[in-house]
Design an enzyme around this catalytic site. Structure first.
Site, mmCIF file in Angstrom:
data_model
loop_
_atom_site.group_PDB
_atom_site.id
_atom_site.type_symbol
_atom_site.label_atom_id
_atom_site.label_comp_id
_atom_site.label_asym_id
_atom_site.label_seq_id
_atom_site.Cartn_x
_atom_site.Cartn_y
_atom_site.Cartn_z
ATOM 1 N N ASP A 191 10.203 15.754 11.266
ATOM 2 C CA ASP A 191 9.981 15.559 9.836
ATOM 3 C C ASP A 191 8.502 15.702 9.481
ATOM 4 O O ASP A 191 7.955 14.929 8.704
ATOM 5 C CB ASP A 191 10.510 14.194 9.396
ATOM 6 C CG ASP A 191 10.672 14.104 7.867
ATOM 7 O OD1 ASP A 191 10.769 15.167 7.227
ATOM 8 O OD2 ASP A 191 10.691 12.979 7.335
ATOM 9 N N LYS A 203 4.801 -2.339 8.441
ATOM 10 C CA LYS A 203 5.878 -1.527 7.908
ATOM 11 C C LYS A 203 7.192 -2.275 8.089
ATOM 12 O O LYS A 203 7.545 -2.667 9.219
ATOM 13 C CB LYS A 203 5.935 -0.179 8.620
ATOM 14 C CG LYS A 203 6.991 0.776 8.069
ATOM 15 C CD LYS A 203 6.858 2.134 8.745
ATOM 16 C CE LYS A 203 7.840 3.129 8.166
ATOM 17 N NZ LYS A 203 7.688 4.466 8.792
ATOM 18 N N ILE A 229 0.821 -1.218 0.000
ATOM 19 C CA ILE A 229 0.000 0.000 0.000
ATOM 20 C C ILE A 229 0.849 1.259 0.000
ATOM 21 O O ILE A 229 0.325 2.365 -0.045
ATOM 22 C CB ILE A 229 -0.976 0.032 1.202
ATOM 23 C CG1 ILE A 229 -0.224 -0.113 2.522
ATOM 24 C CG2 ILE A 229 -2.028 -1.034 1.065
ATOM 25 C CD1 ILE A 229 -1.124 -0.005 3.739
ATOM 26 N N MET A 280 12.940 4.511 3.297
ATOM 27 C CA MET A 280 13.408 3.674 4.406
ATOM 28 C C MET A 280 12.601 2.401 4.576
ATOM 29 O O MET A 280 12.954 1.551 5.392
ATOM 30 C CB MET A 280 13.367 4.485 5.717
ATOM 31 C CG MET A 280 14.287 5.687 5.739
ATOM 32 S SD MET A 280 16.030 5.251 5.646
ATOM 33 C CE MET A 280 16.255 4.510 7.269
ATOM 34 N N GLY A 281 11.506 2.224 3.869
ATOM 35 C CA GLY A 281 10.735 1.019 4.095
ATOM 36 C C GLY A 281 9.545 0.893 3.183
ATOM 37 O O GLY A 281 9.274 1.763 2.349
ATOM 38 N N GLN A 282 8.850 -0.248 3.351
ATOM 39 C CA GLN A 282 7.656 -0.541 2.582
ATOM 40 C C GLN A 282 6.515 -0.824 3.552
ATOM 41 O O GLN A 282 6.741 -1.306 4.666
ATOM 42 C CB GLN A 282 7.891 -1.756 1.684
ATOM 43 C CG GLN A 282 8.988 -1.537 0.644
ATOM 44 C CD GLN A 282 9.471 -2.830 0.034
ATOM 45 O OE1 GLN A 282 9.402 -3.887 0.641
ATOM 46 N NE2 GLN A 282 9.985 -2.742 -1.194
ATOM 47 N N VAL A 283 5.301 -0.523 3.109
ATOM 48 C CA VAL A 283 4.120 -0.722 3.949
ATOM 49 C C VAL A 283 3.163 -1.647 3.216
ATOM 50 O O VAL A 283 2.885 -1.458 2.023
ATOM 51 C CB VAL A 283 3.425 0.610 4.296
ATOM 52 C CG1 VAL A 283 2.243 0.364 5.225
ATOM 53 C CG2 VAL A 283 4.405 1.588 4.930
ATOM 54 N N GLY A 334 8.631 3.935 0.773
ATOM 55 C CA GLY A 334 9.429 5.130 0.941
ATOM 56 C C GLY A 334 10.896 4.768 0.916
ATOM 57 O O GLY A 334 11.284 3.624 0.657
#
Length: 874
Positions: free
Chosen positions: A134, A41, A18, A23-26, A21
């Site tokens: 951020d 995540k 879904i 730094m990671g995937q969701v 980014g």
């Protein structure tokens, strides 16, 4: 590597991706133990995760685990399976703010609602010693339950009590290495760029940048290169919000600019302060708030009612006393059937009996009759009081057995329940009279124009002046007197020539003393609270009236209340018995083009609350007066009808109204309101300089300019009495009275050849349209038969257009040469008789009509009543 659907990480079954980014995937996933949908995540698995990536993931887990807030994405679990680190978080339905901004700026209502929610979330994080670092549109999710903050991966602790205190040592984390810029341009604060330690004010800067982008649809800081963007953040300020978005209230601009101050010490002190400001601006309710736009039928009084309920629970805490066990009760009072509550902006039409059991208000019934109504709170129906026709304002006697009320030319008393009105005194000035009935048997009163405060016996007699406005000292007016409990000393509002205001305390025979700054009327209620308005918010403050000293800080009583800063009038009233009533509705109209049959042509030109409007000589621009909902003041605004853009001509906190174009369309005349009555000024559109036309201090309202551009037609109200029609040659500036009658002449227009004037007069008992020769003398010819409200006489047409009180648009053929000939009136179309047309303009060829059609009529929205509102106050 991507996780395939059906893959399991511990008890979590992967559905599908879904989001992703740097730094990671969701992924969407299902918790097989609880049977609920979650978001999973994971660190980006295309390569071996670095220590820094793992540290960021676990930092986010520890940060979010400390926070439980309806506008922060919740953390459910953290784990490590098959060499993969993951977080299990709340599955959110909706879209990111970044995605929403791709479609353009947000409605102002959503800016305030979502902004308050983000500020509340940051305040909760800061209370735990956590700074997000951020905040940006991509890290805000808009859901059906409101805005939610995401991604605390670079969060950092600050302060001794920080929940992340153990991780704030730069030597322990690659995330905080010296010289490394953490955050996302253009949302980083100047101190972040300089490498200074972040704190709560760092997030406040980012919040300001996000609010600016929400309101304008573009970033607060923009540049072609990162280096130039850093320079912009450090050295420049974005354009004022109102310059890009004219419907943005000045208070919102102040909130955003306060967030974006370069020096952290000059920003808002806390995110909680920002939240309170945003909520106060448009009655934003407390949690939860729906994220979808509000329906057109939703009106601000519901917000005010909710705010009142929340406030009374906390009132004892604000004034330093323990809460009372008495429970506040809130309910609404509807206007008379097919009628509406009075609001003129010159007087407060509400009054609570001293014991708080009866409400007196002024309203208009279905037949248009204005009178005082009595509503016992134990009853469900208001009762009209005979003999109170044309009442302007009302007050109670200290024993609650009588009322006094002002009509156009007298102050009258009515003993309840069955007495007959008795005149106490004749009035010199008829403008907006309001007063207070003291315990020693006297009534204080003053007009909105504020020359003096008078006192008269409650039994009747000759009034005496107890205080005059010191014009030599710069005092423009004194008004709204309010007796203190001893029935001798009183409070009042003093306004200076620049429009600023002060609440004063006066003891007859003594020198007035300052109580506090405010531009509103003031009321005192036992057991010791002052009620007044600042920046559109109804405030209370503890007050020792015997010593004349304020205690503690002001506290919000209602976020929204009907208020007109220019006159200081507030639609609210309280009682010693602990009952508060207020009106918080705002008028809303749409400007739409109609053809001669009433069919709408195209989309609405604008939406808001408009007082008047006039087309430029070439028909390409519109000069209108737009009212700001929270403070009720008006600004002159220019609308480019071809491009659909709106540009504010004035942006002062006071009022500018009744615009008229000069020949050529490069200059205008309008009324300017500061400390005293409105006066006419001339202004070139390319210059901010305003030149006053007359030294006359009476109420002046320009109406029209003769076709040859030589003569200004305007209305004048001497001494606050009736409206008369005056003319003034533009060159000589010498005014001449055109009508001086005991009646009101209101809307006026020149004929296309300048030989006649159309005007509306109430000489028959109700407003009707007449035509009379100019410059006169000559016979006045009646045109309308069923009432008239507004009139227009197009320059190139041979018709007069006018509206009726029941919402009809009328047209009548008129011939002025060689003699006057008026044809039969015809109904072009009818609008809803319950709403009518607020104001209108007609194109030069008389083929199109620009009309302000109401979508919300404030006078027909209910009052809010709260009993025991001050529970817990000693």
């Amino acid at each position: 590597m991507k996780l395939a659907a059906g893959t399991r990480l511990g008890p979590y079954e992967i559905g599908g991706p879904i989001g992703a980014g740097a730094m990671g995937q969701v992924y969407r996933a299902r918790d097989t133990r609880l049977g609920r949908e979650v978001a999973l995540k994971v660190i980006a698995a295309d390569a071996q995760p670095t220590a820094e990536q793992r540290q960021r993931l676990h930092r986010e887990a520890r940060a979010v685990a400390q926070l439980q807030h309806p506008h922060i994405c919740s953390l459910f679990d953290v784990g490590h399976e098959q060499g993969i680190d993951y977080l299990v978080i709340e599955l959110l339905e909706g879209e990111t703010l970044a995605a929403r901004l791709e479609r353009g700026r947000l409605p102002l209502e959503q800016c305030l609602v979502f902004g308050a929610q983000m500020a509340a979330a940051l305040a909760a994080a800061h209370a735990r010693g956590i700074v997000h670092r951020d905040l940006k549109p991509a890290n805000v999710m808009l859901t059906p339950t409101g805005a939610k903050l995401l991604d605390f991966g670079v969060a950092k602790g600050f302060g001794a009590a920080s929940a992340l205190a153990a991780e704030t040592d730069p030597s322990q984390s690659g995330l905080t290495r010296t010289g490394m810029l953490v955050g996302t341009l253009p949302y980083v604060a100047p101190e972040q760029i300089a490498g200074e330690e972040p704190d709560a004010r760092t997030d406040i800067f980012a919040l300001g940048a996000v609010l600016y982008e929400m309101a304008t649809g573009r970033p607060a800081f923009a540049a072609p290169t990162p280096a130039a963007l850093i320079g912009a953040v450090l050295g420049s300020d974005p354009p004022a919000l109102v310059a890009i978005r004219p419907d943005s209230p000045p208070a919102f601009d102040r909130v955003v600019s306060g967030c974006l101050a370069k020096d952290p010490a000059q920003r808002w002190h806390s995110a909680h302060d920002v939240e309170l400001q945003l909520r106060a601006m448009h009655g934003v309710p407390r949690e939860p708030v729906k994220a979808r736009p509000r329906p057109s039928a939703w009106v601000p009084w519901t917000l005010a009612a909710a705010a009142l309920t929340a406030t009374v629970v906390l009132l004892g805490r604000f004034v330093g006393t323990s809460p009372s066990p008495v429970t506040p009760i809130r309910f609404t009072v509807e206007p008379p059937p097919r009628g509406g509550f009075l609001w003129t902006g010159e007087v407060n039409p509400l009054a609570m009996s001293p014991d708080g059991r009866q409400l007196a208000f002024i309203a208009v019934d279905s037949a248009g009759r204005r009178q005082v109504w009595l509503r016992p709170l134990s009853s469900t129906k208001p009762i009209p009081l005979p003999g109170t026709s044309n009442a302007q304002s009302v007050m109670w006697s200290p024993d609650g057995r009588s009322i006094a009320f002002f009509t156009g030319d007298r102050l009258q008393r009515l003993d309840l329940p069955d007495g007959a009105p008795v005149t106490l005194t004749e009035l010199v000035s008829r403008s907006g009279q309001a007063g207070s009935w003291g315990r020693r048997g006297y009534i204080l009163y003053a007009g909105v124009q504020g020359d003096a405060i008078h006192r008269v016996s409650a039994s009747g007699g000759e009034p005496e002046v107890v205080l005059r406005a010191d014009r030599a000292a710069g005092v423009a007016r004194i008004q709204a007197p309010w007796y203190l409990p001893d029935g001798e000393q009183f409070l009042y509002l003093s306004r200076t020539v620049d429009g600023s205001g002060t609440i004063m305390r006066m003891k007859p025979g003594d020198t007035p003393r300052v109580v506090t700054r405010a531009e509103s009327m003031v009321q005192y209620a036992a057991p010791g609270v002052l009620l007044f308005v600042r920046d559109g918010t109804l405030l209370g403050q503890s007050y020792d009236w015997e010593r004349g000293t304020l205690k503690g800080e002001p506290f919000a009583v209602a976020d929204t209340v009907r208020y007109f800063l220019s006159t200081g009038v507030v639609a609210a009233a309280t009682s010693d018995g602990g009952t508060l009533v207020l009106h918080a509705a705002t008028d809303v109209q749409q400007l739409v083009w109609l053809d001669r049959t009433g069919a709408q042509q195209g989309a609405a030109v604008a939406t808001g609350d408009f007082e008047d409007m006039t087309l430029s000589p070439d028909g390409r621009r519109l000069l209108l007066s737009r009212r700001w909902p929270r403070v009720g003041t008006l600004d002159m605004t220019l609308v480019d009808l071809e491009r659909g853009t709106e540009t504010p001509l004035t942006t002062t906190p006071y009022s500018e109204v009744f615009g008229v174009w000069l020949p050529g369309g490069r200059s205008v005349i309008y009324s300017l309101v500061r400390g005293g009555p409105p006066v006419m000024v001339r202004r070139d559109l390319d210059s901010p300089t305003e030149t006053r036309l007359l030294e006359d201090a009476e109420f002046q309202a320009p109406s029209d300019l003769s076709p040859d551009g030589r003569t200004l037609l305007y209305r004048r109200r001497p001494g606050g009495g009736n409206w008369d029609v005056w003319t003034m040659p533009i060159e000589s500036g010498t005014p001449v009275a055109f009508t001086e009658t005991p009646y009101d002449e209101t809307d006026t227009r020149f004929s296309p050849d300048g030989s006649y004037i159309a005007l509306i007069s109430n000489e028959t008992g109700r407003p009707e349209l007449y035509v009379t020769p100019f410059p006169g003398p000559g016979e006045r010819t009646r045109v309308s038969t069923d009432g008239a409200e507004f009139v227009r006489w197009p320059r190139a047409g041979n018709e007069i257009f006018y509206t009726t009180p029941d919402g009809k648009m009328m047209a009548v053929a008129v011939q002025t040469r060689p003699t006057l000939h008026i044809g039969k009136t015809a109904t072009l179309f009818a609008t809803d008789p319950r709403t009518g047309i607020v104001t209108f303009e007609v194109t030069r060829d008389a083929q199109r009509i620009l009309a302000a059609l109401p979508t919300v009529i404030a006078s027909r929205q209910p009052l809010t009543v709260v009993t025991n509102w001050a529970a817990g106050v000693r």
